[in-house]
Design an enzyme around this catalytic site. Structure first.
Site, PDB file in Angstrom:
ATOM      1  N   ARG A  35     -62.693  13.374 141.725  1.00  0.00           N
ATOM      2  CA  ARG A  35     -63.166  12.823 140.448  1.00  0.00           C
ATOM      3  C   ARG A  35     -63.048  13.830 139.304  1.00  0.00           C
ATOM      4  NH1 ARG A  35     -68.575   9.107 141.582  1.00  0.00           N
ATOM      5  NH2 ARG A  35     -67.458   7.355 142.551  1.00  0.00           N
ATOM      6  N   LYS A 197     -71.811  -5.500 155.074  1.00  0.00           N
ATOM      7  CA  LYS A 197     -72.477  -6.753 154.711  1.00  0.00           C
ATOM      8  C   LYS A 197     -71.599  -7.746 153.966  1.00  0.00           C
ATOM      9  CE  LYS A 197     -77.124  -4.911 154.299  1.00  0.00           C
ATOM     10  NZ  LYS A 197     -78.109  -4.467 153.315  1.00  0.00           N
ATOM     11  N   GLY A 350     -66.678   1.534 148.342  1.00  0.00           N
ATOM     12  CA  GLY A 350     -67.387   1.573 149.620  1.00  0.00           C
ATOM     13  C   GLY A 350     -66.851   2.546 150.634  1.00  0.00           C
ATOM     14  N   GLY A 373     -68.596   1.108 143.299  1.00  0.00           N
ATOM     15  CA  GLY A 373     -69.139  -0.133 142.727  1.00  0.00           C
ATOM     16  C   GLY A 373     -68.251  -0.705 141.636  1.00  0.00           C
TER      17      GLY A 373
END
Ligand code: 3PG
Ligand code: MG
Length: 401
Positions: A35, A197, A350, A373
């Site tokens: 990053r 999920k 993720g 996200g």
């Protein structure tokens, strides 16, 4: 939104929002600096144009408190090494001391402000806080793709308190790559969605169903899909309340002629624990007390065949509990499958980037997003709050000119 390339920046004071929320170990050593490196093209461009550069970022979730472990001081040191010049570390991100440092900057100098989230006002998108942040700056540059899905002061409110707001190269590049893959894809377009999920990826899956030719499901979320078509998956993690929804997704895919793939075998264990005995079984044979923790070798082979003719691949989410070696094979195999394909490959969100690094395939993936996200937000088909703010700022400029 306007790009930094489209405006005159020579000698100006820039406020550059970046996402330096990098992972650190318990000794505050930075373990992954992608990053930081990803910001270099914009930073070098600013320095070459004799700008004074004020860099701002958050780190972790200190919740408005000064948490010493979440200081950006280690980041300032790493940044200085990468950019090969001094980086002044500010004691805070607002206040008289910071204002003085910024006012005394010379062209080509860099200051890194302290963690924005040491102030509660950052996350509450406070207007007064935003005004203070940029009070000594001429131009706001958003180069923080990974946090561009947050409506925070340094992303949103700030654009209403500075004369000019533009996008940096990283923000632009992330959005352009994603658009290229989804809006005008070379087909077949394949989405691979993994992770624990269904609930956290539901909107992304539903949106992907509008555009993809194939949908590959992995990770614990696959259990909920398997349950929806009648399989007994033993003690595997399941979202009971979403079994119906998962079934609906399968029917919708069938209706639309989208090829949907689910695991045919699994690596199972009695506990999600490195010490637990593990074995490989077909999906039909998961014992009652055992749980699926990774896709099995037959599934990896099946998925590699499904990727064979792909021209575009978008991947979010691991195939299993890759943090534990015994359950990482499926995710690692998937990285190699994606890397070996003759497709434009985009990976993000993720922890998928972590899996790619672990498999040593960073060079053979077309684009690895810096966003978690934020990447998922794009997969959901939504417009990022950062983009909305920059667009509004541009409109505002046009009407006042
Ligand atoms: C991230 O790492 O996902 C970004 O830096 C955003 O952080 P957040 O989820 O704490 O807002
Ligand atoms: Mg996050």
């Amino acid at each position: 939104m306007r790009s930094i390339k489209e405006i005159e920046i020579e000698g100006k004071t820039l406020f550059m929002r970046v996402d330096f929320n990098v992972p650190m170990d318990q000794h505050q050593n930075i373990t992954e600096d992608t990053r930081i490196k990803a910001v270099m093209p914009t930073l070098k461009y600013a320095l070459d144009n004799n700008c004074k550069v004020v860099i701002a970022s958050h780190m972790g979730r200190p919740g408005g408190e000064r948490v010493p472990e979440l200081s950006l001081t280690p980041v300032a040191k790493r940044l200085a090494r990468i950019v090969e010049q001094e980086v002044i570390m500010a004691p805070d991100c607002v206040g008289p001391e910071v204002d003085e440092i910024v006012s005394n900057l010379s062209p080509g100098e860099i200051v890194l402000l302290e963690n924005l989230r040491f102030h509660r006002e950052e996350q509450s998108n406070d207007a007064e806080f935003a005004r203070k942040l940029v009070s000594r700056c001429d131009i706001y540059v958003n180069n923080a793709f990974a946090v561009s899905h947050r409506v925070h002061a340094s992303i949103d409110a700030v654009t209403r308190h500075v004369p000019l707001s533009v996008a940096g190269f990283l923000l632009q590049k992330e959005i352009d790559y994603f658009k290229k893959a989804i809006d005008e894809p070379m087909r077949p377009l394949v989405a691979i969605v993994g992770g624990a999920k269904v609930s956290s990826k539901l909107h992304a899956i539903e949106n992907m169903l509008q555009v993809v030719d194939k949908l590959i499901i992995g990770g614990a979320m696959a259990n909920t899909f398997l349950r929806s078509i009648g399989y007994n998956v033993g003690n595997s993690m399941i979202e009971e309340d979403l079994v119906g929804v998962a079934g609906g997704i399968i029917s919708k895919a069938l209706e639309k002629g989208i090829k949907l793939y689910l695991p045919v075998d699994a690596v199972i264990a009695e506990k999600c624990d490195a010490r637990s005995e593990s074995k490989i079984v077909p999906i039909q044979e998961i014992p009652q007390d055992w749980m699926a923790l990774d896709i099995g070798p037959a599934t990896s082979l099946l998925y590699s065949e499904a990727l064979y003719d792909a021209k575009t691949i978008v991947w979010n989410g691991p195939m299993g509990v890759f943090e534990i070696d015994a359950f990482s094979r499926g995710s690692i195999a998937m990285v190699h499958n994606v890397a070996n394909s003759y497709a434009l490959t985009i990976v993000g969100g993720g922890d998928t980037d972590v899996v790619v690094h672990k498999a040593g395939e960073t060079e053979r993936i077309t684009y690895i997003s810096t966003g978690g996200g934020a990447f998922l937000y794009l997969m959901e088909g939504k417009t990022l709050p950062a983009v909305i703010a920059l667009d509004a700022a541009e409109k505002n400029m046009e009407t006042t000119n």
